[in-house]
Design an enzyme around this catalytic site. Structure first.
Site, PDB file in Angstrom:
ATOM      1  N   SER A 177       2.565  14.971 -39.955  1.00 50.05           N
ATOM      2  CA  SER A 177       2.055  15.763 -41.075  1.00 50.05           C
ATOM      3  C   SER A 177       1.431  17.059 -40.572  1.00 50.05           C
ATOM      4  O   SER A 177       0.566  17.050 -39.691  1.00 50.05           O
ATOM      5  CB  SER A 177       1.003  14.969 -41.853  1.00 50.05           C
ATOM      6  OG  SER A 177       1.590  13.866 -42.492  1.00 50.05           O
TER       7      SER A 177
ATOM      8  N   HIS B   4      -4.069  17.083 -46.558  1.00 51.00           N
ATOM      9  CA  HIS B   4      -4.496  15.683 -46.410  1.00 51.00           C
ATOM     10  C   HIS B   4      -4.897  15.350 -44.978  1.00 51.00           C
ATOM     11  O   HIS B   4      -5.577  14.343 -44.736  1.00 51.00           O
ATOM     12  CB  HIS B   4      -3.413  14.725 -46.926  1.00 51.00           C
ATOM     13  CG  HIS B   4      -2.247  14.512 -46.018  1.00 51.00           C
ATOM     14  ND1 HIS B   4      -1.041  15.161 -46.183  1.00 51.00           N
ATOM     15  CD2 HIS B   4      -2.083  13.712 -44.939  1.00 51.00           C
ATOM     16  CE1 HIS B   4      -0.188  14.756 -45.249  1.00 51.00           C
ATOM     17  NE2 HIS B   4      -0.811  13.874 -44.479  1.00 51.00           N
TER      18      HIS B   4
ATOM     19  N   ASP C 131      -0.626  20.716 -50.678  1.00 52.54           N
ATOM     20  CA  ASP C 131      -0.890  19.963 -49.449  1.00 52.54           C
ATOM     21  C   ASP C 131      -0.890  20.868 -48.222  1.00 52.54           C
ATOM     22  O   ASP C 131      -0.388  20.495 -47.160  1.00 52.54           O
ATOM     23  CB  ASP C 131       0.105  18.819 -49.265  1.00 52.54           C
ATOM     24  CG  ASP C 131      -0.403  17.782 -48.243  1.00 52.54           C
ATOM     25  OD1 ASP C 131      -1.634  17.719 -48.042  1.00 52.54           O
ATOM     26  OD2 ASP C 131       0.427  17.068 -47.654  1.00 52.54           O
TER      27      ASP C 131
END
Length: 327
Positions: A180, A73, A103
């Protein structure tokens, strides 16, 4: 007989005092050692395309030839992204593969001589309560270190793309936007997870994709440029098995609980149910969601596979014709 020389409890009846300063010092040394060894291998990643917004996230350099692991992402469909290297400035990186189902994304960037790299560890060695350290760039603040414990293992998590990610590590190490793709590191200094998400408004709830899942995905990226895999149409959660049960069925210490059966999917057509415990696939022991993910490779697409299940205390088998996981 009582030993007059034995240590006695305090007046309040508590256990003998421990050297708190020594404990705190050992904790601090462990966290600082991880920060010093792995911190330089965590980079800033800027992804996205004109029609699909990515984000400012983090990445982990895992090989001296410039391989960088981050979140799908963060990349958000881009073919090339910007990497910010500690003390070496920004550089352009090529996206070698992107897998929204886990992911994860793999990049390659030209590294300066002597650049730091991190080592992927075995996430199956983790236990609840183990110390972990999060390293990333939350809210743009580079090289930020947080620490906490493993709160739970084998979680399933819905990613930003809508895919259900299996075998996710839950931790209370503080994560924020920008973390992230960063590293979740064990006290040994090995990366055991890639930070993927936190829940807005919830304190102490953060998640990372396990390093064992990452190893599988990296191998697929390098071999095929993408991850082709079979799919049973279930959401899988790693659960422990009582020792007497694992001995009786000749299984491992863990298995997979079916938490969701997709309507019209292969599992539903074969009669699998929510709550079934899957412990073997084609007579190969399955000790967790990451095992199941690796076993369901491209070679099993369209092929019948035999799954061994525990259902309400009964041992049953079902034959499932695996579908290809949708891209």
């Amino acid at each position: 007989m009582f030993d007059d020389n034995a240590p006695s409890p305090s007046a309040e009846g508590s256990a003998p005092d421990l050297n708190q300063d020594a404990l705190i010092d050992a904790y601090s040394h462990a966290v600082a050692a991880v920060a010093d060894s792995v911190g330089p291998a965590v980079v800033r990643v800027q992804g996205g395309t004109p029609d699909r917004r990515g984000g400012l996230g983090s990445g982990v350099v895992i090989a001296g030839d410039g391989l960088v692991l981050t979140n799908s992402h963060v990349v958000a469909g881009a073919r090339r992204v910007r990497i910010g290297l500690p003390e070496a400035g920004d550089r352009e990186a090529e996206v070698l593969g992107e897998d929204p189902a886990t992911d994860l994304a793999l990049l390659r960037v030209e590294l300066p001589r002597g650049a730091a790299t991190a080592t992927l560890g075995d996430s199956k060695m983790l236990r609840r309560g183990h110390l972990v350290v999060g390293i990333g760039n939350p809210l743009g603040f580079e090289s930020t270190i947080t620490a906490g414990i493993v709160s739970a293992l084998g979680r399933s998590l819905r990613s930003q793309s809508g895919h259900l990610i299996d075998d996710v590590i839950q931790t209370d190490a503080a994560l924020n936007p920008g973390n992230s793709g960063g590293a979740l590191v064990a006290a040994s200094g090995q990366v055991v997870g890639i930070n993927t998400a936190m829940i807005a408004g919830a304190q102490g709830l953060a998640f990372a994709v396990s390093s064992n899942t990452a190893r599988f995905v990296i191998g697929e990226f390098i071999a095929h440029g993408r991850v082709r895999r079979a799919h049973l149409g279930i959401a899988a959660q790693t659960v422990p098995l009582p020792r007497r049960v694992s001995l009786a069925i000749h299984s491992g210490a863990n298995a997979v609980r079916i938490g969701e059966v997709q309507p019209g999917g292969a599992a539903q057509l074969a009669g699998l149910r929510v709550g079934d415990i899957l412990f073997a696939l084609d007579d190969v022991v399955v000790e967790g969601a990451d095992d199941l993910l690796r076993l369901l490779g491209a070679d099993r697409i369209g092929r019948p596979v035999e799954v061994s299940l525990l259902r309400e205390g009964r041992l049953i088998t079902r034959t499932v014709t695996a579908h290809e996981r949708p891209a």
